[in-house]
Each structure stands twice: as structure tokens, then as C-alpha cells.
Design a protein around this motif. Sequence first.
Motif, PDB file in Angstrom:
ATOM      1  N   GLN A  56       0.859  -1.177   0.000  1.00 23.59           N
ATOM      2  CA  GLN A  56       0.000   0.000   0.000  1.00 23.59           C
ATOM      3  C   GLN A  56       0.902   1.236   0.000  1.00 23.59           C
ATOM      4  O   GLN A  56       1.561   1.530   0.993  1.00 23.59           O
ATOM      5  CB  GLN A  56      -0.920  -0.001   1.230  1.00 23.59           C
ATOM      6  CG  GLN A  56      -1.907  -1.156   1.268  1.00 23.59           C
ATOM      7  CD  GLN A  56      -2.917  -1.101   0.130  1.00 23.59           C
ATOM      8  OE1 GLN A  56      -3.366  -0.016  -0.263  1.00 23.59           O
ATOM      9  NE2 GLN A  56      -3.281  -2.256  -0.400  1.00 23.59           N
ATOM     10  N   PHE A  57       0.961   1.927  -1.151  1.00 23.46           N
ATOM     11  CA  PHE A  57       1.794   3.116  -1.267  1.00 23.46           C
ATOM     12  C   PHE A  57       1.023   4.354  -0.812  1.00 23.46           C
ATOM     13  O   PHE A  57      -0.200   4.439  -0.960  1.00 23.46           O
ATOM     14  CB  PHE A  57       2.251   3.319  -2.711  1.00 23.46           C
ATOM     15  CG  PHE A  57       3.321   2.352  -3.142  1.00 23.46           C
ATOM     16  CD1 PHE A  57       4.661   2.627  -2.924  1.00 23.46           C
ATOM     17  CD2 PHE A  57       2.993   1.156  -3.755  1.00 23.46           C
ATOM     18  CE1 PHE A  57       5.651   1.742  -3.312  1.00 23.46           C
ATOM     19  CE2 PHE A  57       3.970   0.263  -4.149  1.00 23.46           C
ATOM     20  CZ  PHE A  57       5.298   0.557  -3.932  1.00 23.46           C
ATOM     21  N   TYR A  86       8.128  10.327   5.206  1.00 26.76           N
ATOM     22  CA  TYR A  86       7.868   8.921   5.516  1.00 26.76           C
ATOM     23  C   TYR A  86       8.130   8.031   4.291  1.00 26.76           C
ATOM     24  O   TYR A  86       7.979   8.473   3.137  1.00 26.76           O
ATOM     25  CB  TYR A  86       6.421   8.750   5.975  1.00 26.76           C
ATOM     26  CG  TYR A  86       6.060   9.598   7.162  1.00 26.76           C
ATOM     27  CD1 TYR A  86       6.424   9.200   8.446  1.00 26.76           C
ATOM     28  CD2 TYR A  86       5.362  10.791   7.005  1.00 26.76           C
ATOM     29  CE1 TYR A  86       6.092   9.978   9.561  1.00 26.76           C
ATOM     30  CE2 TYR A  86       5.030  11.578   8.109  1.00 26.76           C
ATOM     31  CZ  TYR A  86       5.404  11.166   9.380  1.00 26.76           C
ATOM     32  OH  TYR A  86       5.078  11.952  10.462  1.00 26.76           O
ATOM     33  N   ALA A  87       8.469   6.780   4.542  1.00 28.33           N
ATOM     34  CA  ALA A  87       8.629   5.803   3.457  1.00 28.33           C
ATOM     35  C   ALA A  87       7.280   5.570   2.799  1.00 28.33           C
ATOM     36  O   ALA A  87       6.269   5.380   3.482  1.00 28.33           O
ATOM     37  CB  ALA A  87       9.193   4.497   3.991  1.00 28.33           C
ATOM     38  N   ALA A  88       7.245   5.592   1.473  1.00 27.52           N
ATOM     39  CA  ALA A  88       5.989   5.432   0.742  1.00 27.52           C
ATOM     40  C   ALA A  88       5.422   4.023   0.886  1.00 27.52           C
ATOM     41  O   ALA A  88       4.211   3.826   0.724  1.00 27.52           O
ATOM     42  CB  ALA A  88       6.198   5.749  -0.737  1.00 27.52           C
ATOM     43  N   ALA A  89       6.260   3.047   1.192  1.00 34.69           N
ATOM     44  CA  ALA A  89       5.828   1.664   1.414  1.00 34.69           C
ATOM     45  C   ALA A  89       6.993   0.919   2.054  1.00 34.69           C
ATOM     46  O   ALA A  89       8.115   1.437   2.133  1.00 34.69           O
ATOM     47  CB  ALA A  89       5.408   0.990   0.114  1.00 34.69           C
ATOM     48  N   GLU A  90       6.752  -0.291   2.523  1.00 34.98           N
ATOM     49  CA  GLU A  90       7.844  -1.070   3.121  1.00 34.98           C
ATOM     50  C   GLU A  90       8.871  -1.433   2.052  1.00 34.98           C
ATOM     51  O   GLU A  90       8.558  -1.590   0.868  1.00 34.98           O
ATOM     52  CB  GLU A  90       7.292  -2.338   3.769  1.00 34.98           C
ATOM     53  CG  GLU A  90       6.654  -3.318   2.790  1.00 34.98           C
ATOM     54  CD  GLU A  90       6.179  -4.575   3.490  1.00 34.98           C
ATOM     55  OE1 GLU A  90       7.045  -5.394   3.851  1.00 34.98           O
ATOM     56  OE2 GLU A  90       4.955  -4.717   3.668  1.00 34.98           O
ATOM     57  N   GLY A  91      10.118  -1.564   2.476  1.00 37.62           N
ATOM     58  CA  GLY A  91      11.179  -1.896   1.531  1.00 37.62           C
ATOM     59  C   GLY A  91      12.533  -1.887   2.206  1.00 37.62           C
ATOM     60  O   GLY A  91      12.635  -1.917   3.439  1.00 37.62           O
ATOM     61  N   THR A  92      13.581  -1.846   1.392  1.00 39.64           N
ATOM     62  CA  THR A  92      14.966  -1.866   1.867  1.00 39.64           C
ATOM     63  C   THR A  92      15.674  -0.611   1.380  1.00 39.64           C
ATOM     64  O   THR A  92      15.593  -0.270   0.193  1.00 39.64           O
ATOM     65  CB  THR A  92      15.711  -3.104   1.343  1.00 39.64           C
ATOM     66  OG1 THR A  92      15.009  -4.279   1.735  1.00 39.64           O
ATOM     67  CG2 THR A  92      17.132  -3.158   1.873  1.00 39.64           C
ATOM     68  N   VAL A  93      16.375   0.066   2.273  1.00 42.40           N
ATOM     69  CA  VAL A  93      17.114   1.268   1.891  1.00 42.40           C
ATOM     70  C   VAL A  93      18.285   0.856   1.004  1.00 42.40           C
ATOM     71  O   VAL A  93      19.204   0.149   1.443  1.00 42.40           O
ATOM     72  CB  VAL A  93      17.623   2.023   3.137  1.00 42.40           C
ATOM     73  CG1 VAL A  93      18.441   3.247   2.717  1.00 42.40           C
ATOM     74  CG2 VAL A  93      16.448   2.434   4.021  1.00 42.40           C
ATOM     75  N   ALA A  94      18.234   1.292  -0.258  1.00 40.34           N
ATOM     76  CA  ALA A  94      19.297   0.941  -1.214  1.00 40.34           C
ATOM     77  C   ALA A  94      20.502   1.855  -1.063  1.00 40.34           C
ATOM     78  O   ALA A  94      21.648   1.417  -1.220  1.00 40.34           O
ATOM     79  CB  ALA A  94      18.768   1.017  -2.642  1.00 40.34           C
ATOM     80  N   SER A  95      20.275   3.139  -0.745  1.00 40.91           N
ATOM     81  CA  SER A  95      21.397   4.071  -0.609  1.00 40.91           C
ATOM     82  C   SER A  95      20.950   5.339   0.099  1.00 40.91           C
ATOM     83  O   SER A  95      19.771   5.717   0.070  1.00 40.91           O
ATOM     84  CB  SER A  95      21.987   4.417  -1.984  1.00 40.91           C
ATOM     85  OG  SER A  95      21.027   5.100  -2.781  1.00 40.91           O
ATOM     86  N   VAL A  96      21.932   5.980   0.732  1.00 45.65           N
ATOM     87  CA  VAL A  96      21.766   7.319   1.304  1.00 45.65           C
ATOM     88  C   VAL A  96      22.983   8.105   0.833  1.00 45.65           C
ATOM     89  O   VAL A  96      24.102   7.861   1.299  1.00 45.65           O
ATOM     90  CB  VAL A  96      21.693   7.277   2.841  1.00 45.65           C
ATOM     91  CG1 VAL A  96      21.536   8.696   3.402  1.00 45.65           C
ATOM     92  CG2 VAL A  96      20.552   6.390   3.316  1.00 45.65           C
ATOM     93  N   LYS A  97      22.776   9.038  -0.108  1.00 42.84           N
ATOM     94  CA  LYS A  97      23.902   9.709  -0.755  1.00 42.84           C
ATOM     95  C   LYS A  97      23.736  11.226  -0.742  1.00 42.84           C
ATOM     96  O   LYS A  97      22.619  11.741  -0.703  1.00 42.84           O
ATOM     97  CB  LYS A  97      24.046   9.229  -2.208  1.00 42.84           C
ATOM     98  CG  LYS A  97      24.375   7.757  -2.350  1.00 42.84           C
ATOM     99  CD  LYS A  97      24.518   7.378  -3.807  1.00 42.84           C
ATOM    100  CE  LYS A  97      24.880   5.909  -3.968  1.00 42.84           C
ATOM    101  NZ  LYS A  97      25.002   5.525  -5.407  1.00 42.84           N
ATOM    102  N   GLU A  98      24.887  11.901  -0.817  1.00 39.97           N
ATOM    103  CA  GLU A  98      24.901  13.358  -0.957  1.00 39.97           C
ATOM    104  C   GLU A  98      25.103  13.703  -2.424  1.00 39.97           C
ATOM    105  O   GLU A  98      25.998  13.176  -3.080  1.00 39.97           O
ATOM    106  CB  GLU A  98      26.028  13.969  -0.119  1.00 39.97           C
ATOM    107  CG  GLU A  98      25.864  13.799   1.379  1.00 39.97           C
ATOM    108  CD  GLU A  98      24.621  14.514   1.912  1.00 39.97           C
ATOM    109  OE1 GLU A  98      24.279  15.596   1.377  1.00 39.97           O
ATOM    110  OE2 GLU A  98      24.000  13.984   2.845  1.00 39.97           O
TER     111      GLU A  98
END
Length: 245
Positions: free
Chosen positions: A113-114, A157-169
Amino acid sequence: MMNDKKSPVQKFLEGKGFYIALALCVAGTGTAAWLAVNRTIDDIDDQNQKILESRPQTEDFTDPGEVDAEQNGVTISSEGEDSSSDASSSQEPAAQPSGGSASSVPQNTSALQFSLPVAGEKLNPYSGGKLVKDATLGEWRTHDGLDLGAAKGTPVYAAAEGTVASVKEDGLWGTVITIDHANGLSTVYCGIADAAVHEGDEVAAREQIGAVGQIPCELSLEDHLHFAVQKDGKWVDPLSSLGLA
């Protein structure tokens, strides 16, 4: 006194007789020696022939390649050996990866549910590959996401459940968080302040991942979150692709 009437031949033989006899003896001895050697050689040839005839007609032959393989610890199967057990074992399915990795992302998008990451006004829509004028940079660029108006510090907020692929600048988009979902879908959140997640984290739907921050390439616009979606690595319309249109 008797006249010496011996012929020249008789005189020669009488004077040289000793030497002739000696020569005949030497010649006889040489002939006997040659006959003895020749007989010995013939006997050796006969013996060798008998040995060759007495040996088996076929002998075991080891391929040099097999010798090298055995020295290197390689097992060589003989011709005609039953290898059905090896073949069947090689066809067994490989073990499936266990949980705890990116494979744990839900694989059924219909179960997800997005929702929009912030509750704000839709300022600038997805351009669908068309060029639009960037007021900050003064350039014509595609607008690959949706701008949602929200004041700085508003929770994202996260639009749906998942896995964080990256956090980049990023120099143009500030702090960018990408979350992988099912079936090649990824949601992208640009201009994040106070990121609350890290690469590899599992997130639930509506879990806070940060707050609205600053987007360097869109500073001329009012405060907002730039929200984008990729499908198999290509930009798509966030609203229609997530069923939010």
C-alpha cells in the motif's frame, strides 16, 4: 760334389718357409676368431627374438595427460564408467538465499500500500521526459519527479515497506534516499534533512526516514520534497506507477 739343382721356388720356400707358416697360422687364428664372434652375435640375435616373441602382444599404456592429472589431484573416470550419479547430483537445484538481505523485499506489489511521503500541495508534476525550464539553474531540463510542498523540518515517511538501497549526498539534489520495493520499483526522496536510515535498513510503510531539507537545484521554488519513482532503473510517473493518481 752334387750340383744344387733346386728351383728358385724351392729355394724361396726354404728361405721363407718359417714366415709363410707363421702367416698361415695367424690367418687361421683370425678366421677362427671371426667365426666365433659371428656365431656369438647370431646367438644373441636369436635370444632377443625369442624374448620379443615371448612378451604379450598388448601392454598397458598410460596417457601422459592422465599422469599429470593424477599428480595434480584430479580424478579421471575410466571410459564406460557409470556417471549417472554425478549427473543427477549436478542437476540438483542450488540452495535459495536466506533472509536478511535485499531479497527480503516483498515480491508482490499488489500487497503493498503506497502513500505520498508528505501531505503537501502538488507543485510541479512529473514531465514525462519533456523539457521544462528550471528557474534556479536557468536551464531546460526534464523534471523526473513530483514536487510536494512542505516546510523545512516536515517529517518524510517511506511510501511503502522496503529496503534502503542508498543514502547519498548529491550536489544538485542534496541528501538523496533511495528505497527498493518489489518488482523493480524504487522510490527516491531528494533534499532530505536529518536522515534517520542507513543503507541496508529495512523500513516499514509510513516509517519516518528524515525531514524536508534543501534542494540546491530548486532553491527558487518554495520549500518542498522532490519525490521520484523508478521502475527497473527508469523514471516513471510517481502517481500512476504507485496507484496514487
